[in-house]
Design a protein around this motif. Sequence first.
Motif, PDB file in Angstrom:
ATOM      1  N   SER A 125       0.848  -1.188   0.000  1.00 48.16           N
ATOM      2  CA  SER A 125       0.000   0.000   0.000  1.00 48.16           C
ATOM      3  C   SER A 125       0.884   1.238   0.000  1.00 48.16           C
ATOM      4  CB  SER A 125      -0.899   0.044   1.243  1.00 48.16           C
ATOM      5  OG  SER A 125      -1.924  -0.912   1.185  1.00 48.16           O
ATOM      6  N   VAL A 126       0.485   2.231  -0.785  1.00 53.05           N
ATOM      7  CA  VAL A 126       1.112   3.550  -0.734  1.00 53.05           C
ATOM      8  C   VAL A 126       0.216   4.431   0.134  1.00 53.05           C
ATOM      9  CG1 VAL A 126       1.844   5.569  -2.053  1.00 53.05           C
ATOM     10  CG2 VAL A 126       2.147   3.270  -3.009  1.00 53.05           C
ATOM     11  N   LEU A 127       0.776   4.937   1.220  1.00 60.29           N
ATOM     12  CA  LEU A 127       0.018   5.729   2.188  1.00 60.29           C
ATOM     13  C   LEU A 127       0.433   7.187   2.092  1.00 60.29           C
ATOM     14  CD1 LEU A 127      -1.780   6.042   4.786  1.00 60.29           C
ATOM     15  CD2 LEU A 127       0.309   5.582   6.097  1.00 60.29           C
ATOM     16  N   SER A 128      -0.551   8.063   2.001  1.00 64.24           N
ATOM     17  CA  SER A 128      -0.307   9.499   2.033  1.00 64.24           C
ATOM     18  C   SER A 128      -1.231  10.115   3.076  1.00 64.24           C
ATOM     19  CB  SER A 128      -0.563  10.130   0.661  1.00 64.24           C
ATOM     20  OG  SER A 128      -0.342  11.523   0.693  1.00 64.24           O
ATOM     21  N   THR A 129      -0.668  10.858   4.013  1.00 62.61           N
ATOM     22  CA  THR A 129      -1.464  11.546   5.026  1.00 62.61           C
ATOM     23  C   THR A 129      -1.055  13.019   5.041  1.00 62.61           C
ATOM     24  OG1 THR A 129       0.118  11.090   6.807  1.00 62.61           O
ATOM     25  CG2 THR A 129      -1.622   9.471   6.458  1.00 62.61           C
ATOM     26  N   HIS A 130      -1.939  13.857   5.523  1.00 63.51           N
ATOM     27  CA  HIS A 130      -1.606  15.284   5.591  1.00 63.51           C
ATOM     28  C   HIS A 130      -2.367  15.946   6.736  1.00 63.51           C
ATOM     29  CE1 HIS A 130      -5.357  15.471   3.163  1.00 63.51           C
ATOM     30  NE2 HIS A 130      -5.544  16.598   3.830  1.00 63.51           N
ATOM     31  N   VAL A 131      -1.819  17.055   7.214  1.00 61.71           N
ATOM     32  CA  VAL A 131      -2.501  17.891   8.203  1.00 61.71           C
ATOM     33  C   VAL A 131      -2.266  19.355   7.862  1.00 61.71           C
ATOM     34  CG1 VAL A 131      -2.146  16.164  10.032  1.00 61.71           C
ATOM     35  CG2 VAL A 131      -0.598  18.120   9.863  1.00 61.71           C
ATOM     36  N   HIS A 132      -3.204  20.175   8.284  1.00 60.52           N
ATOM     37  CA  HIS A 132      -3.012  21.621   8.341  1.00 60.52           C
ATOM     38  C   HIS A 132      -2.920  21.951   9.836  1.00 60.52           C
ATOM     39  CE1 HIS A 132      -4.057  22.328   4.056  1.00 60.52           C
ATOM     40  NE2 HIS A 132      -4.818  21.260   4.234  1.00 60.52           N
ATOM     41  N   ALA A 133      -1.724  22.309  10.292  1.00 61.74           N
ATOM     42  CA  ALA A 133      -1.461  22.538  11.712  1.00 61.74           C
ATOM     43  C   ALA A 133      -1.416  24.044  11.974  1.00 61.74           C
ATOM     44  CB  ALA A 133      -0.145  21.886  12.117  1.00 61.74           C
ATOM     45  N   LYS A 134      -2.279  24.511  12.846  1.00 60.68           N
ATOM     46  CA  LYS A 134      -2.518  25.947  13.005  1.00 60.68           C
ATOM     47  C   LYS A 134      -1.643  26.554  14.103  1.00 60.68           C
ATOM     48  CE  LYS A 134      -6.442  29.152  13.139  1.00 60.68           C
ATOM     49  NZ  LYS A 134      -6.143  29.762  11.833  1.00 60.68           N
ATOM     50  N   PHE A 135      -0.902  27.589  13.742  1.00 60.49           N
ATOM     51  CA  PHE A 135      -0.094  28.344  14.698  1.00 60.49           C
ATOM     52  C   PHE A 135      -0.940  29.480  15.276  1.00 60.49           C
ATOM     53  CE2 PHE A 135       3.039  25.931  12.617  1.00 60.49           C
ATOM     54  CZ  PHE A 135       4.237  26.016  13.324  1.00 60.49           C
ATOM     55  N   PRO A 136      -0.541  30.050  16.419  1.00 60.51           N
ATOM     56  CA  PRO A 136      -1.325  31.144  17.011  1.00 60.51           C
ATOM     57  C   PRO A 136      -1.479  32.353  16.097  1.00 60.51           C
ATOM     58  CG  PRO A 136       0.216  30.254  18.616  1.00 60.51           C
ATOM     59  CD  PRO A 136       0.559  29.624  17.300  1.00 60.51           C
ATOM     60  N   THR A 137      -0.432  32.671  15.324  1.00 60.86           N
ATOM     61  CA  THR A 137      -0.477  33.810  14.421  1.00 60.86           C
ATOM     62  C   THR A 137       0.294  33.486  13.146  1.00 60.86           C
ATOM     63  OG1 THR A 137       1.552  34.829  15.250  1.00 60.86           O
ATOM     64  CG2 THR A 137      -0.517  35.414  16.374  1.00 60.86           C
ATOM     65  N   THR A 138       0.058  34.288  12.119  1.00 60.98           N
ATOM     66  CA  THR A 138       0.818  34.145  10.878  1.00 60.98           C
ATOM     67  C   THR A 138       2.298  34.392  11.123  1.00 60.98           C
ATOM     68  OG1 THR A 138      -1.071  34.825   9.537  1.00 60.98           O
ATOM     69  CG2 THR A 138       1.101  35.033   8.533  1.00 60.98           C
ATOM     70  N   GLU A 139       2.592  35.372  11.975  1.00 58.89           N
ATOM     71  CA  GLU A 139       3.991  35.705  12.258  1.00 58.89           C
ATOM     72  C   GLU A 139       4.716  34.540  12.916  1.00 58.89           C
ATOM     73  OE1 GLU A 139       1.715  39.117  11.367  1.00 58.89           O
ATOM     74  OE2 GLU A 139       1.374  37.645  12.989  1.00 58.89           O
ATOM     75  N   GLU A 140       4.059  33.855  13.845  1.00 53.66           N
ATOM     76  CA  GLU A 140       4.692  32.712  14.499  1.00 53.66           C
ATOM     77  C   GLU A 140       4.876  31.557  13.527  1.00 53.66           C
ATOM     78  OE1 GLU A 140       3.511  31.782  18.650  1.00 53.66           O
ATOM     79  OE2 GLU A 140       2.138  33.468  18.436  1.00 53.66           O
ATOM     80  N   ARG A 141       3.891  31.348  12.646  1.00 52.82           N
ATOM     81  CA  ARG A 141       4.031  30.313  11.626  1.00 52.82           C
ATOM     82  C   ARG A 141       5.203  30.623  10.695  1.00 52.82           C
ATOM     83  NH1 ARG A 141       0.681  29.934   7.137  1.00 52.82           N
ATOM     84  NH2 ARG A 141       1.340  32.091   6.817  1.00 52.82           N
ATOM     85  N   ASP A 142       5.255  31.868  10.221  1.00 56.41           N
ATOM     86  CA  ASP A 142       6.318  32.249   9.302  1.00 56.41           C
ATOM     87  C   ASP A 142       7.677  32.237   9.986  1.00 56.41           C
ATOM     88  OD1 ASP A 142       4.389  32.568   7.392  1.00 56.41           O
ATOM     89  OD2 ASP A 142       4.380  34.764   7.437  1.00 56.41           O
ATOM     90  N   GLY A 143       7.692  32.598  11.268  1.00 53.01           N
ATOM     91  CA  GLY A 143       8.957  32.551  12.006  1.00 53.01           C
ATOM     92  C   GLY A 143       9.482  31.135  12.137  1.00 53.01           C
ATOM     93  N   TRP A 144       8.566  30.185  12.388  1.00 50.12           N
ATOM     94  CA  TRP A 144       9.012  28.792  12.503  1.00 50.12           C
ATOM     95  C   TRP A 144       9.466  28.257  11.155  1.00 50.12           C
ATOM     96  CZ3 TRP A 144       7.401  24.046  10.576  1.00 50.12           C
ATOM     97  CH2 TRP A 144       8.015  22.937  11.177  1.00 50.12           C
ATOM     98  N   LEU A 145       8.700  28.513  10.098  1.00 49.06           N
ATOM     99  CA  LEU A 145       9.102  28.054   8.773  1.00 49.06           C
ATOM    100  C   LEU A 145      10.392  28.730   8.318  1.00 49.06           C
ATOM    101  CD1 LEU A 145       5.701  27.914   6.828  1.00 49.06           C
ATOM    102  CD2 LEU A 145       7.157  25.980   7.429  1.00 49.06           C
ATOM    103  N   GLY A 146      10.652  29.927   8.848  1.00 49.13           N
ATOM    104  CA  GLY A 146      11.859  30.643   8.470  1.00 49.13           C
ATOM    105  C   GLY A 146      13.135  29.916   8.831  1.00 49.13           C
TER     106      GLY A 146
END
Length: 229
Positions: A125-146
């Motif tokens: 079996s080929v398994l694909s899973t995904h999530v959209h994980a929500k950060f408190p703010t856009t700035e915190e999300r972008d800071g982590w991805l940075g």
Amino acid sequence: MPGPDYFPRLMEVVPIDIFGVHVDVAFPAPLGFKQANLEEFGAKICDGTKGLGLRVDQIKLKKWDELFGYELSAQFFGENGTLTRTADRIKLGVRNARTAGDWTIIQQTLNRFYALMDFPPTSTSVLSTHVHAKFPTTEERDGWLGHFSYSPLVGRPATLGYVQIADWEKEIRVLIEQSAAVQDAAFVMWDTQFTNSQDWETFLMSIPTMMENAVNIFDLGFEPLRERV
């Protein structure tokens, strides 16, 4: 030894807003239209006890050739669940899940699917899973991805890695990037494989653990799934 500018990052633990699961299984050999016996298969997936509990109006069949030219498809769970069977493979997916109860339903659906199909134990079996994980703010999300940006010319940092974890037989491809569907969220996707020789009830329960352990390598973790939206 780490250099003088090395500072270990703290694990970022965020809630999961939306998640989904998809499996793709190729048959050992293509099945012709007669051999596939789709009338019997359709009745089985409508069975509410051992099958997927689908309604007959949720199942459609397209046929354009007497040999391998056919596709059986079904939509369920308010069109968030899909099943597609062709001559060479079968696919099952559920998207837009949000709660712990949704995961229980997905697990039960997958368990019935594998019991119904009874794939050869040597198949994969080929398994694909995904999530959209929500950060408190856009700035915190972008800071982590940075942390994954290695140049000021990178407009939207992302990362891709292939990891191996304990208690999972195959390599896992992990993609992390900005979510295009949920504000302030990161999109995480896992792609991997497993052989169809599992104790399904126990094995399917381990999928969230696989996802968590694989993404922990990137200093990301998840809160327990919500009980309600």
